[in-house]
Design an enzyme around this catalytic site. Structure first.
Site, short mmCIF file in Angstrom:
data_model
loop_
_atom_site.label_atom_id
_atom_site.label_comp_id
_atom_site.label_asym_id
_atom_site.label_seq_id
_atom_site.Cartn_x
_atom_site.Cartn_y
_atom_site.Cartn_z
N ILE A 82 0.88 -1.19 0.00
CA ILE A 82 0.00 0.00 0.00
C ILE A 82 0.90 1.22 0.00
O ILE A 82 1.90 1.27 0.73
CB ILE A 82 -0.97 0.03 1.22
CG1 ILE A 82 -1.82 1.32 1.22
CG2 ILE A 82 -0.25 -0.16 2.52
CD1 ILE A 82 -2.94 1.33 2.26
N ALA A 83 0.58 2.18 -0.84
CA ALA A 83 1.35 3.43 -0.86
C ALA A 83 0.49 4.55 -1.41
O ALA A 83 -0.43 4.31 -2.21
CB ALA A 83 2.62 3.28 -1.70
N GLU A 114 2.55 -7.21 7.11
CA GLU A 114 3.79 -6.90 7.81
C GLU A 114 4.14 -5.44 7.56
O GLU A 114 3.90 -4.93 6.47
CB GLU A 114 4.97 -7.75 7.31
CG GLU A 114 4.94 -9.19 7.72
CD GLU A 114 4.31 -10.07 6.65
OE1 GLU A 114 4.18 -9.60 5.50
OE2 GLU A 114 3.92 -11.21 6.96
N ASN A 119 8.10 2.01 10.86
CA ASN A 119 7.11 2.72 10.05
C ASN A 119 5.90 3.11 10.90
O ASN A 119 4.78 2.59 10.75
CB ASN A 119 6.69 1.85 8.86
CG ASN A 119 6.02 2.66 7.76
OD1 ASN A 119 5.62 3.82 7.99
ND2 ASN A 119 5.86 2.07 6.59
N TYR A 126 -2.87 1.43 10.29
CA TYR A 126 -3.41 0.08 10.42
C TYR A 126 -4.16 -0.09 11.76
O TYR A 126 -5.21 -0.73 11.81
CB TYR A 126 -2.30 -0.96 10.33
CG TYR A 126 -1.54 -0.95 9.03
CD1 TYR A 126 -2.18 -0.74 7.81
CD2 TYR A 126 -0.16 -1.16 9.00
CE1 TYR A 126 -1.47 -0.73 6.62
CE2 TYR A 126 0.55 -1.15 7.81
CZ TYR A 126 -0.11 -0.93 6.63
OH TYR A 126 0.58 -0.92 5.44
C1 LIG Z 1 1.41 4.72 5.11
C2 LIG Z 1 0.66 5.52 4.03
C3 LIG Z 1 0.07 4.56 3.00
C4 LIG Z 1 -0.48 6.33 4.70
O1 LIG Z 1 -1.24 6.96 3.67
P1 LIG Z 1 -2.03 8.32 3.95
O2 LIG Z 1 -2.94 8.56 2.81
O3 LIG Z 1 -1.09 9.41 4.26
O4 LIG Z 1 -2.86 7.94 5.25
P2 LIG Z 1 -4.15 8.71 5.85
O5 LIG Z 1 -4.14 10.14 5.42
O6 LIG Z 1 -5.37 7.92 5.51
O7 LIG Z 1 -3.84 8.62 7.41
C5 LIG Z 1 -4.81 8.12 8.33
C6 LIG Z 1 -4.22 8.13 9.72
O8 LIG Z 1 -3.09 7.25 9.79
C7 LIG Z 1 -2.09 7.83 10.66
N1 LIG Z 1 -0.93 8.23 9.88
C8 LIG Z 1 -0.78 8.14 8.53
N2 LIG Z 1 0.47 8.57 8.19
C9 LIG Z 1 1.09 8.93 9.32
C10 LIG Z 1 2.38 9.46 9.62
N3 LIG Z 1 3.29 9.69 8.65
N4 LIG Z 1 2.70 9.70 10.90
C11 LIG Z 1 1.82 9.47 11.88
N5 LIG Z 1 0.55 8.98 11.68
C12 LIG Z 1 0.20 8.72 10.42
C13 LIG Z 1 -2.75 9.05 11.28
O9 LIG Z 1 -3.46 8.61 12.42
C14 LIG Z 1 -3.69 9.47 10.16
O10 LIG Z 1 -4.75 10.27 10.61
P3 LIG Z 1 -4.58 11.88 10.71
O11 LIG Z 1 -3.98 12.34 9.41
O12 LIG Z 1 -5.99 12.35 10.96
O13 LIG Z 1 -3.64 12.11 11.88
C15 LIG Z 1 1.62 6.54 3.33
O14 LIG Z 1 2.29 7.29 4.34
C16 LIG Z 1 2.67 5.90 2.45
O15 LIG Z 1 2.43 5.66 1.27
N6 LIG Z 1 3.87 5.64 3.01
C17 LIG Z 1 4.97 5.06 2.22
C18 LIG Z 1 4.69 3.61 1.87
C19 LIG Z 1 4.46 2.77 3.11
O16 LIG Z 1 5.14 2.92 4.12
N7 LIG Z 1 3.49 1.85 3.02
C20 LIG Z 1 3.17 0.95 4.12
C21 LIG Z 1 4.05 -0.24 4.09
S1 LIG Z 1 3.73 -1.30 5.51
#
Ligand SMILES: CC(C)(COP(=O)(O)OP(=O)(O)OC[C@H]1O[C@@H](n2cnc3c(N)ncnc32)[C@H](O)[C@@H]1OP(=O)(O)O)[C@@H](O)C(=O)NCCC(=O)NCCS
Length: 162
Positions: A82-83, A114, A119, A126
């Site tokens: 997921i990204a 996992e 992270n 999650y």
């Molecule tokens: C992880 C990832 C998919 C999250 O996507 P996103 O669209 O930013 O997530 P959301 O906006 O839906 O976030 C929902 C909640 O998750 C938590 N969250 C998401 N990213 C966060 C961060 N960087 N730090 C802290 N909390 C975080 C928060 O609680 C957030 O709610 P809030 O924004 O109201 O505080 C994105 O950061 C990503 O693509 N990361 C790189 C790839 C990766 O690590 N994938 C997961 C592999 S296990």
């Protein structure tokens, strides 16, 4: 409003739909900006070719902002990847993808994944959707030897609609 559409208070509409082969150039561009060891094209093709899997994209005005790839195993759905585009994080896109997965695969299904121990952002996301850490896989990630946190989502966990 069609399945998965949200305005989120913005003028444009975010929607969630199945990932198709023609999405892969945009998906791979996000993948490369998101991970130190990104998936190759053939890894995406392999997962998309499995009929029991569920893979989704979130898009806005035709542009893909994020994706989720999930495989179906005997006992559970396994979130493989997921990204979200780095320029569009913290807008609820990741939440919409997870919610879209749970809507399609079923509230009563089991889910596992996992995540790198470091992270914290992904782990927080999650946990919002009912996943809990149940153990680790030592040195799971070959690029830096980092441990993986194994997470499972308990059956019927309540979750919020993004
Ligand atoms: C992880 C990832 C998919 C999250 O996507 P996103 O669209 O930013 O997530 P959301 O906006 O839906 O976030 C929902 C909640 O998750 C938590 N969250 C998401 N990213 C966060 C961060 N960087 N730090 C802290 N909390 C975080 C928060 O609680 C957030 O709610 P809030 O924004 O109201 O505080 C994105 O950061 C990503 O693509 N990361 C790189 C790839 C990766 O690590 N994938 C997961 C592999 S296990």
């Amino acid at each position: 409003m069609s399945d998965g559409e949200r305005t989120g208070g913005r003028a444009t509409i975010l929607s969630v739909r199945p990932l198709t082969f023609t999405d892969l150039p945009q998906v791979i561009a996000i993948e490369r900006r998101s991970f130190p060891s990104p998936w190759s094209l053939s890894m995406f093709v392999l997962e998309l070719s499995k009929p029991s899997g569920i893979s989704l994209v979130a898009s806005e005005a035709g542009r893909i902002l994020g994706y989720i790839v999930c495989a179906r195993y005997d006992e559970a759905f396994h979130v493989m990847d997921i990204a979200v585009d780095p320029d569009h994080r913290r807008r609820g896109v990741g939440s919409m993808l997870l919610a879209g997965l749970i809507q399609r695969a079923g509230e009563d299904a089991s889910y596992t994944l996992e995540a790198r121990i470091s992270n914290a952002g992904a782990i927080a996301l999650y946990e919002r959707y009912g996943f809990r850490g149940v153990g680790t896989r030592p040195r799971y990630y070959a690029d830096n030897g980092e441990d993986a946190l194994i997470m499972w989502r308990a059956l019927g966990t309540p979750w919020e609609t993004p």
